[in-house]
Design an enzyme around this catalytic site. Structure first.
Site: not given
Length: 261
Positions: A182, A215, A221, A225
């Site tokens: 994402h 995220r 996440h 990340d």
């Protein structure tokens, strides 16, 4: 969004077998394709267009990135603190994070349109639309060598806590957390749009950063990340500069946007 995640997983497993993401349509001397039918798709159901780059030309995220933070490390402690901080985010920020989970077209780019000052999804700028859609596919797929290798557990699963998109959790449990696809997609959109609208670069890049930060707010996440996801997107964007179809489509997209403005 879960369906798109699944499509990217399937595509990432399929492409290294030797299939190119490039449709093979168009070259530097012809106008690049502007329809999904001409480009080809990663997913028939979702009409997710193929990217510009064949797998051999895309950055290798496994070679590019270090391993995810080790248990007990300072970076892992920072990741856990970011998770704890996300639990205290305002309801408004949680709602934005949930909206940013949408990778479908046109939802994925809707938050960038007010900054761009022009519509990017009404059909009046076909080169700009296809440029963005194909580049996002390249960014998302480029994360998967590292994703599948490390198969990092996501923070909501590691901490047995909630996410802001509960309907996505089953799919996300089977999809590695590192790096964030994402985030790579949001950062790619920001980079491409900055190339088209350099006078809006600061706001566009901030929106791209916040798209990835959503995220973390969603607890799907770790913060590290998202850092890795932006690195993969930046490497992919750099490689796209050498692709003649990308460059030709970017120039036509600039002309469309200039005319609209």
């Amino acid at each position: 969004m879960a369906d798109i995640v699944k499509s990217l997983i399937i595509a990432a497993a399929w492409l290294p077998a030797g299939c190119a993401t490039s449709s093979g349509v168009g070259d530097a001397a012809t106008s690049p394709p502007t329809t999904v039918e001409a480009v080809g798709v990663v997913s028939e159901q979702l009409r997710l267009p193929r990217g510009f780059l064949p797998p051999a030309d895309a950055p290798d995220s496994l070679a590019l990135l270090p391993p995810p933070p080790a248990a007990g490390s300072a970076v892992m402690a920072a990741d856990q603190q970011a998770y704890a901080d996300a639990l205290t985010a305002t309801a408004e920020r949680q709602a934005l994070a949930a909206r940013d989970a949408d990778l479908g077209w046109p939802g994925v780019v809707s938050s960038f349109e007010p900054i761009a000052g022009v519509s990017l999804t009404d059909g009046s700028k076909p080169h700009a639309e296809m440029l963005l859609r194909r580049a996002m596919t390249d960014a998302g797929l480029a994360t998967y060598r590292a994703k599948t290798h490390y198969n990092r557990v996501r923070p909501f699963a590691e901490n047995a806590g909630p996410s802001c998109t509960p309907a996505e959790e089953e799919a996300l449990r089977g999809d590695g957390s590192y790096p964030s696809g994402h985030t790579a997609i949001g950062w790619m959109l920001a980079l491409v749009l900055t190339g088209l609208l350099p006078d809006r670069q600061d706001a566009l890049l901030r929106r791209g950063y916040d798209f990835g930060q959503s995220r973390v707010i969603c607890r799907v996440h770790w913060y590290s990340d998202t850092v890795a996801g932006r690195n993969v997107a930046s490497a992919t964007y750099a490689r796209l500069q050498a692709d003649p179809i990308f460059r030709a489509q970017a120039e036509l997209a600039r002309q469309e946007i200039a005319a609209a403005r």
